[in-house]
Scaffold this motif. Structure first.
Motif, PDB file in Angstrom:
ATOM      1  N   LEU A  16      17.705 -57.899  -8.616  1.00 57.65           N
ATOM      2  CA  LEU A  16      18.062 -58.906  -9.601  1.00 57.65           C
ATOM      3  C   LEU A  16      18.894 -58.280 -10.705  1.00 57.65           C
ATOM      4  O   LEU A  16      18.486 -57.284 -11.321  1.00 57.65           O
ATOM      5  CB  LEU A  16      16.803 -59.538 -10.198  1.00 57.65           C
ATOM      6  CG  LEU A  16      17.017 -60.566 -11.316  1.00 57.65           C
ATOM      7  CD1 LEU A  16      17.764 -61.787 -10.780  1.00 57.65           C
ATOM      8  CD2 LEU A  16      15.682 -60.969 -11.927  1.00 57.65           C
ATOM      9  N   LEU A  17      20.065 -58.863 -10.955  1.00 58.77           N
ATOM     10  CA  LEU A  17      20.890 -58.461 -12.100  1.00 58.77           C
ATOM     11  C   LEU A  17      20.621 -59.466 -13.215  1.00 58.77           C
ATOM     12  O   LEU A  17      21.393 -60.408 -13.439  1.00 58.77           O
ATOM     13  CB  LEU A  17      22.373 -58.451 -11.711  1.00 58.77           C
ATOM     14  CG  LEU A  17      22.747 -57.600 -10.480  1.00 58.77           C
ATOM     15  CD1 LEU A  17      24.243 -57.755 -10.179  1.00 58.77           C
ATOM     16  CD2 LEU A  17      22.379 -56.148 -10.690  1.00 58.77           C
ATOM     17  N   SER A  18      19.506 -59.293 -13.894  1.00 60.88           N
ATOM     18  CA  SER A  18      19.045 -60.307 -14.847  1.00 60.88           C
ATOM     19  C   SER A  18      20.022 -60.511 -15.985  1.00 60.88           C
ATOM     20  O   SER A  18      20.211 -61.640 -16.468  1.00 60.88           O
ATOM     21  CB  SER A  18      17.665 -59.923 -15.394  1.00 60.88           C
ATOM     22  OG  SER A  18      17.692 -58.622 -15.964  1.00 60.88           O
ATOM     23  N   ALA A  19      20.676 -59.448 -16.440  1.00 62.02           N
ATOM     24  CA  ALA A  19      21.624 -59.575 -17.540  1.00 62.02           C
ATOM     25  C   ALA A  19      22.874 -60.339 -17.130  1.00 62.02           C
ATOM     26  O   ALA A  19      23.612 -60.840 -17.989  1.00 62.02           O
ATOM     27  CB  ALA A  19      22.015 -58.192 -18.058  1.00 62.02           C
ATOM     28  N   ARG A  20      23.111 -60.448 -15.821  1.00 60.69           N
ATOM     29  CA  ARG A  20      24.302 -61.122 -15.307  1.00 60.69           C
ATOM     30  C   ARG A  20      23.981 -62.425 -14.579  1.00 60.69           C
ATOM     31  O   ARG A  20      24.888 -63.091 -14.087  1.00 60.69           O
ATOM     32  CB  ARG A  20      25.056 -60.192 -14.351  1.00 60.69           C
ATOM     33  CG  ARG A  20      25.720 -59.007 -15.030  1.00 60.69           C
ATOM     34  CD  ARG A  20      26.818 -59.469 -15.957  1.00 60.69           C
ATOM     35  NE  ARG A  20      27.613 -58.358 -16.492  1.00 60.69           N
ATOM     36  CZ  ARG A  20      28.643 -58.529 -17.296  1.00 60.69           C
ATOM     37  NH1 ARG A  20      29.017 -59.734 -17.678  1.00 60.69           N
ATOM     38  NH2 ARG A  20      29.309 -57.480 -17.740  1.00 60.69           N
ATOM     39  N   SER A  21      22.705 -62.786 -14.505  1.00 61.99           N
ATOM     40  CA  SER A  21      22.297 -64.010 -13.782  1.00 61.99           C
ATOM     41  C   SER A  21      22.862 -64.001 -12.368  1.00 61.99           C
ATOM     42  O   SER A  21      23.538 -64.934 -11.930  1.00 61.99           O
ATOM     43  CB  SER A  21      22.747 -65.270 -14.532  1.00 61.99           C
ATOM     44  OG  SER A  21      22.149 -65.360 -15.798  1.00 61.99           O
ATOM     45  N   ALA A  22      22.570 -62.916 -11.654  1.00 61.67           N
ATOM     46  CA  ALA A  22      23.076 -62.765 -10.291  1.00 61.67           C
ATOM     47  C   ALA A  22      22.107 -61.898  -9.496  1.00 61.67           C
ATOM     48  O   ALA A  22      21.230 -61.224 -10.058  1.00 61.67           O
ATOM     49  CB  ALA A  22      24.467 -62.140 -10.294  1.00 61.67           C
ATOM     50  N   VAL A  23      22.259 -61.937  -8.181  1.00 64.04           N
ATOM     51  CA  VAL A  23      21.469 -61.097  -7.279  1.00 64.04           C
ATOM     52  C   VAL A  23      22.435 -60.215  -6.493  1.00 64.04           C
ATOM     53  O   VAL A  23      23.437 -60.697  -5.954  1.00 64.04           O
ATOM     54  CB  VAL A  23      20.611 -61.932  -6.317  1.00 64.04           C
ATOM     55  CG1 VAL A  23      19.935 -61.047  -5.276  1.00 64.04           C
ATOM     56  CG2 VAL A  23      19.564 -62.722  -7.090  1.00 64.04           C
ATOM     57  N   LEU A  24      22.126 -58.933  -6.447  1.00 62.96           N
ATOM     58  CA  LEU A  24      22.922 -57.970  -5.694  1.00 62.96           C
ATOM     59  C   LEU A  24      22.217 -57.651  -4.387  1.00 62.96           C
ATOM     60  O   LEU A  24      21.045 -57.265  -4.382  1.00 62.96           O
ATOM     61  CB  LEU A  24      23.102 -56.689  -6.515  1.00 62.96           C
ATOM     62  CG  LEU A  24      23.705 -55.489  -5.784  1.00 62.96           C
ATOM     63  CD1 LEU A  24      25.170 -55.747  -5.434  1.00 62.96           C
ATOM     64  CD2 LEU A  24      23.561 -54.220  -6.629  1.00 62.96           C
ATOM     65  N   ALA A  25      22.931 -57.830  -3.276  1.00 61.33           N
ATOM     66  CA  ALA A  25      22.430 -57.414  -1.965  1.00 61.33           C
ATOM     67  C   ALA A  25      23.386 -56.365  -1.418  1.00 61.33           C
ATOM     68  O   ALA A  25      24.607 -56.573  -1.421  1.00 61.33           O
ATOM     69  CB  ALA A  25      22.348 -58.604  -1.016  1.00 61.33           C
ATOM     70  N   HIS A  26      22.852 -55.246  -0.959  1.00 60.13           N
ATOM     71  CA  HIS A  26      23.727 -54.186  -0.473  1.00 60.13           C
ATOM     72  C   HIS A  26      23.016 -53.389   0.614  1.00 60.13           C
ATOM     73  O   HIS A  26      21.781 -53.306   0.654  1.00 60.13           O
ATOM     74  CB  HIS A  26      24.137 -53.254  -1.628  1.00 60.13           C
ATOM     75  CG  HIS A  26      22.980 -52.525  -2.262  1.00 60.13           C
ATOM     76  ND1 HIS A  26      22.615 -51.247  -1.911  1.00 60.13           N
ATOM     77  CD2 HIS A  26      22.097 -52.921  -3.222  1.00 60.13           C
ATOM     78  CE1 HIS A  26      21.570 -50.883  -2.617  1.00 60.13           C
ATOM     79  NE2 HIS A  26      21.239 -51.867  -3.432  1.00 60.13           N
ATOM     80  N   GLY A 186      35.201 -50.925  -7.486  1.00 62.14           N
ATOM     81  CA  GLY A 186      34.598 -49.893  -8.319  1.00 62.14           C
ATOM     82  C   GLY A 186      33.410 -50.401  -9.116  1.00 62.14           C
ATOM     83  O   GLY A 186      32.394 -49.706  -9.253  1.00 62.14           O
ATOM     84  N   ALA A 187      33.530 -51.617  -9.641  1.00 68.69           N
ATOM     85  CA  ALA A 187      32.432 -52.198 -10.409  1.00 68.69           C
ATOM     86  C   ALA A 187      31.219 -52.448  -9.528  1.00 68.69           C
ATOM     87  O   ALA A 187      30.074 -52.280  -9.967  1.00 68.69           O
ATOM     88  CB  ALA A 187      32.889 -53.497 -11.069  1.00 68.69           C
ATOM     89  N   VAL A 188      31.454 -52.848  -8.288  1.00 64.01           N
ATOM     90  CA  VAL A 188      30.338 -53.106  -7.371  1.00 64.01           C
ATOM     91  C   VAL A 188      29.640 -51.798  -7.015  1.00 64.01           C
ATOM     92  O   VAL A 188      28.407 -51.740  -6.941  1.00 64.01           O
ATOM     93  CB  VAL A 188      30.839 -53.832  -6.113  1.00 64.01           C
ATOM     94  CG1 VAL A 188      29.739 -53.913  -5.062  1.00 64.01           C
ATOM     95  CG2 VAL A 188      31.322 -55.227  -6.479  1.00 64.01           C
ATOM     96  N   GLU A 189      30.402 -50.729  -6.788  1.00 64.43           N
ATOM     97  CA  GLU A 189      29.790 -49.424  -6.537  1.00 64.43           C
ATOM     98  C   GLU A 189      28.885 -49.031  -7.700  1.00 64.43           C
ATOM     99  O   GLU A 189      27.783 -48.502  -7.494  1.00 64.43           O
ATOM    100  CB  GLU A 189      30.870 -48.365  -6.337  1.00 64.43           C
ATOM    101  CG  GLU A 189      31.617 -48.478  -5.023  1.00 64.43           C
ATOM    102  CD  GLU A 189      32.552 -47.304  -4.806  1.00 64.43           C
ATOM    103  OE1 GLU A 189      32.055 -46.193  -4.508  1.00 64.43           O
ATOM    104  OE2 GLU A 189      33.770 -47.496  -4.959  1.00 64.43           O
TER     105      GLU A 189
END
Length: 257
Positions: A16-26, A186-189
């Protein structure tokens, strides 16, 4: 479920990227890609470099897509490409953790003005839905972005950011859409490197699920009244699984029983 012996696993982590209101799956899908190469070689399946790349990124994209879906969901995706003419099939089972794909010969492609994406989704105890979209390009992560933008509740960004490593950033309510659309490799990395504790994990393997009995039932259903024409005085024949291309040898006597 216990993976079959010798099958490599790809693990998708969700945070959970709570500060960005998003979920990261990798995840690192290179173990699954190694199984794919062995599968193509073992069954002598002709795939050119473009088809191989599309299979790889397509399988990873399906895995990322399923990571955000209910655990009893099964999805089948067919991409019909006009130039160069090819059909790409991708399948995934969230519960079993199976991913499979196949590239079909160009002469089997039905002509359309644009590339088309056919997506069939089924819940084990629910209904089946189908989506048909006109899509642009040959990059499977970008094609799945188009799918999420037009048929999912929240948009997602897909990234092939390293050798065998892919990621999906999925919006939640309140997301900064400008930030989401401005994301680059780059930001995603950096997001992956600094992701917090996992919400959950999904494990995937290259696995079709076909077996001799299923192939026998399918062939018998199509040719039960015309086995003579099918076997042409032979006692057995070889058939290809339409999902993965594996070869199965069927005995006529088993179909007659």
């Amino acid at each position: 479920p216990v993976p079959p012996t010798g099958r490599r696993e790809a693990v998708v982590h969700r945070a959970l990227l709570s500060a960005r209101s998003a979920v990261l799956a990798h995840g690192d899908f290179s173990p699954l890609f190694a199984d794919l190469d062995e599968h193509l070689a073992r069954w002598n399946l002709p795939v050119d470099p473009l088809g191989r790349t599309m299979l790889r990124t397509g399988l990873a994209s399906v895995g990322l897509h399923l990571s955000s879906r209910p655990r009893d969901e099964v999805v089948g995706v067919t991409l019909s490409v006009q130039k160069p003419p090819l059909n790409l099939f991708l399948g995934g089972d969230a519960e079993q953790g199976n991913l499979i794909g196949r590239v079909f010969a160009s002469e089997q492609v039905e002509e359309h003005p644009d590339n088309r994406l056919f997506v069939q989704t089924r819940r084990r105890k629910g209904h089946t839905s189908q989506t048909v979209l006109e899509v642009m390009g040959l990059d499977l992560p970008l094609i799945f972005e188009q799918l999420h933008a037009r048929s999912e509740q929240f948009p997602s960004r897909f990234f092939d950011y390293d050798d065998g490593r892919l990621a999906m950033v999925q919006a939640l309510p309140g997301v900064d859409e400008a930030w989401l659309q401005s994301l680059e490799r780059g930001a995603v990395e950096d997001l992956v490197d600094h992701a917090g504790q996992d919400l959950d994990q999904r494990i995937y393997r290259l696995e079709c699920g076909c077996d001799e009995e299923r192939m026998r039932v399918a062939v018998k259903g199509m040719y039960s009244d015309d086995l003579d024409a099918l076997f042409q005085e032979e006692s057995s024949l070889e058939v290809l699984c339409p999902r993965c291309g594996r070869t199965w040898r069927l005995e006529r006597s088993h179909l007659e029983d």
